[in-house]
Design a protein around this motif. Sequence first.
Motif, PDB file in Angstrom:
ATOM      1  N   THR A  75       0.834  -1.203   0.000  1.00 41.68           N
ATOM      2  CA  THR A  75       0.000   0.000   0.000  1.00 41.68           C
ATOM      3  C   THR A  75       0.870   1.256   0.000  1.00 41.68           C
ATOM      4  N   HIS A  79       0.861   3.756  -3.227  1.00 42.33           N
ATOM      5  CA  HIS A  79      -0.066   4.837  -2.892  1.00 42.33           C
ATOM      6  C   HIS A  79       0.218   6.072  -3.743  1.00 42.33           C
ATOM      7  N   LYS A  82      -5.128  10.738  -4.536  1.00 42.41           N
ATOM      8  CA  LYS A  82      -6.261  10.664  -3.616  1.00 42.41           C
ATOM      9  C   LYS A  82      -6.748   9.239  -3.379  1.00 42.41           C
ATOM     10  N   GLN A  84      -7.528   5.805  -2.041  1.00 43.31           N
ATOM     11  CA  GLN A  84      -7.433   5.127  -0.758  1.00 43.31           C
ATOM     12  C   GLN A  84      -7.814   3.667  -0.955  1.00 43.31           C
ATOM     13  N   GLU A  86      -8.293   0.033   0.882  1.00 39.01           N
ATOM     14  CA  GLU A  86      -8.435  -0.721   2.120  1.00 39.01           C
ATOM     15  C   GLU A  86      -8.118  -2.187   1.838  1.00 39.01           C
ATOM     16  N   GLU A 124     -11.853   6.634  -6.223  1.00 41.46           N
ATOM     17  CA  GLU A 124     -11.123   7.287  -5.148  1.00 41.46           C
ATOM     18  C   GLU A 124     -10.925   6.337  -3.969  1.00 41.46           C
ATOM     19  N   LYS A 125     -11.722   5.270  -3.934  1.00 39.40           N
ATOM     20  CA  LYS A 125     -11.587   4.280  -2.877  1.00 39.40           C
ATOM     21  C   LYS A 125     -11.606   2.886  -3.486  1.00 39.40           C
TER      22      LYS A 125
END
Length: 199
Positions: A75, A79, A82, A84, A86, A124-125
């Motif tokens: 991660t 990265h 923006k 993200q 999980e 974005e996620k």
Amino acid sequence: MKEIHHRVKNNMQVIISLLNLQASSIEDDKMQEIYRESQNRIKSMALIHEKLYQSKDLTHINFSEYVNSLANYLTQTYHTGKLQIEVVTKTQDIPLEFDTVISLGLIINELVSNSMKYAFDEQEKGKIEISLKKVKGNQLYFYICDNGKGIPKHIDFRNTKSLGLQLVCSLTEQIGGAINMTNHKGTSYRILFPYEQEE
């Protein structure tokens, strides 16, 4: 044995640092990515020696803890902006042979890296799930999935020029497993392989 694991881990860390230094002098983005992928593969193995060094009996590691450490490393590596991601791990506490952990670690590295690089470019996620559990018939069920855009339909993951997917298929064969992939609301890889429990 404790000292051996410590030294192997340190030597692998030196190799990672050397690759990083070499990559910093390369301007070609594709070549830099090749170096980074090599670093990640070595890191996945170095973490195993680190966990064995920290373990009480020097033969078994907490696989869930190892997966979390590897996922956190990947991660941080991938990265950007923006986005993200999980990473959820659901792994049973199962004692595994060293060679099996090496194979699973490399498989995790390849599939999670692929998800982080390609699956979420319009989101974005993102979410990646890694699971390991016992099933009937002395077998283990290993599962990695994401909720990204999925792999293009024309790609056959068993017959591709991608070194990462070739490695995943080869490692699955090494542990005597069978792998399947589904491509619906993301990409899911399922590996079923035999497990011989120690006496």
